[in-house]
Design a protein around this motif. Sequence first.
Motif, short mmCIF file in Angstrom:
data_model
loop_
_atom_site.label_atom_id
_atom_site.label_comp_id
_atom_site.label_asym_id
_atom_site.label_seq_id
_atom_site.Cartn_x
_atom_site.Cartn_y
_atom_site.Cartn_z
N SER A 64 8.13 -25.85 -13.74
CA SER A 64 9.39 -26.80 -13.51
C SER A 64 9.43 -28.18 -14.17
CB SER A 64 9.52 -26.96 -11.93
OG SER A 64 9.94 -25.75 -11.22
N PRO A 65 10.56 -28.57 -14.70
CA PRO A 65 10.25 -29.90 -15.46
C PRO A 65 9.84 -31.05 -14.41
CG PRO A 65 12.33 -28.87 -16.00
CD PRO A 65 11.80 -28.02 -14.90
N GLY A 66 10.15 -31.05 -13.14
CA GLY A 66 9.45 -31.85 -12.19
C GLY A 66 8.30 -31.81 -11.79
N ALA A 67 7.57 -30.84 -12.28
CA ALA A 67 6.40 -30.75 -11.56
C ALA A 67 5.48 -30.33 -12.67
CB ALA A 67 6.38 -29.38 -10.50
N ARG A 68 5.00 -31.21 -13.58
CA ARG A 68 4.03 -31.14 -14.80
C ARG A 68 3.14 -31.97 -14.77
NH1 ARG A 68 8.79 -29.29 -19.40
NH2 ARG A 68 9.19 -27.36 -18.48
N PRO A 69 2.20 -31.98 -13.69
CA PRO A 69 1.13 -33.06 -13.83
C PRO A 69 0.07 -32.88 -15.10
CG PRO A 69 0.70 -31.41 -12.24
CD PRO A 69 2.01 -31.43 -12.67
N SER A 70 -0.52 -34.03 -15.53
CA SER A 70 -1.28 -33.84 -16.85
C SER A 70 -2.82 -33.54 -16.10
CB SER A 70 -1.21 -35.08 -17.78
OG SER A 70 -1.77 -36.13 -16.92
N GLY A 71 -3.59 -32.77 -17.06
CA GLY A 71 -4.78 -32.55 -16.69
C GLY A 71 -5.17 -31.26 -15.92
N ARG A 72 -5.99 -30.52 -16.11
CA ARG A 72 -6.14 -29.28 -15.80
C ARG A 72 -6.56 -29.30 -14.00
NH1 ARG A 72 -11.84 -27.08 -17.99
NH2 ARG A 72 -13.28 -28.94 -17.46
N VAL A 73 -7.00 -30.37 -13.63
CA VAL A 73 -7.49 -30.60 -12.27
C VAL A 73 -6.39 -30.23 -11.29
CG1 VAL A 73 -8.29 -32.04 -10.38
CG2 VAL A 73 -9.37 -32.01 -12.68
N ALA A 74 -5.16 -30.63 -11.65
CA ALA A 74 -3.97 -30.64 -11.09
C ALA A 74 -3.48 -29.04 -10.86
CB ALA A 74 -2.69 -31.32 -11.66
N TYR A 75 -4.02 -28.27 -11.62
CA TYR A 75 -3.66 -26.57 -11.38
C TYR A 75 -4.80 -25.88 -10.82
CZ TYR A 75 -0.23 -28.68 -14.41
OH TYR A 75 1.00 -29.52 -15.18
N ARG A 76 -5.77 -26.42 -10.16
CA ARG A 76 -6.61 -25.72 -9.47
C ARG A 76 -5.88 -24.92 -8.28
NH1 ARG A 76 -6.35 -30.73 -7.78
NH2 ARG A 76 -6.69 -31.12 -5.50
N MET A 77 -6.61 -23.61 -7.98
CA MET A 77 -5.89 -22.87 -7.10
C MET A 77 -5.46 -23.45 -5.82
SD MET A 77 -4.68 -19.82 -6.66
CE MET A 77 -5.02 -19.03 -8.22
#
Length: 291
Positions: A64-77
């Motif tokens: 989603s264009p409004g939900a693209r945090p940078s850094g892999r930590v923001a994508y942990r399960m």
Amino acid sequence: MSNRLTSFTNDGFTFDVIDEGPLDGTPVVLLHGFPQTAAEWSRVAPHLHERGYRTIAPTQRGYSPGARPSGRVAYRMSALVGDAAKLIAELGAGPVHLVGHDWGSAVAWSTAAAHPELVRTLTSVSAPHPMAFIRSMVTSSQALRSFYIALFQIPWLPEFAISRAFRAVESSNRPAVRRRALEFSQMDSDQFDRIKRDVVDTGALPFALNWYRAMLIAGPGGAAQKVSTPTTHVWSTRDSALVRKGADLTAEYVTGPYRLEVLDATHWIPEERPVELAGIIAARANGSDGG
């Protein structure tokens, strides 16, 4: 909830949602995989609507264009599960029938484990229970099939190579180039073009790859738990990414009613077998599959 849900917010991010079907229908939440968006479910959803279900398909974190945090930590399960839990709460309709494909399946498994009160039934497509997947890595050829996960850990190069490949196919005037690309990816033309348009062209690909890059900084956590939710797992015989072993081991991680469905298809089950998949989802939802 009497109105359509077109978006929701969590952690300060805004997620797009495709909400279709009868408003008073029982909600089915559909979680897409990599590298796709909520549009992945466009062929399945109409068949669920015919059965009276309302489908809610979010375009997830990184897409989603409004939900693209940078850094892999923001994508942990735990963050991905938090997004799914917030969406279900936003619906205000109580527990939902939860369906996920590929990475969406991993999120669905983890959500059912962490928040069983939010999930009436679970239908996982392609990706098995996370612990079954881990065990299959050391007891079958799954590790060889998953070599790309290691490649995706390299900074910048994977997104560059994938984007360049999609654009090269689009710009080529040679039908043979496109035909080989479709054969290699096992996608059809509409699916290939949609991924190019919705993921590659919008700049979502680097963020989507963070789902893989976060795997190394967060263990399975709650996903190691067994799931009590009534569950159906769907595996396909021509899946180039996932072997049968994980599907067979999944039964050991479900304590509630469980069924394994095997379809003759590639990894892209929602596009290839939408009628059959909708039937499997509905059967689990109404408890008529015998599992």
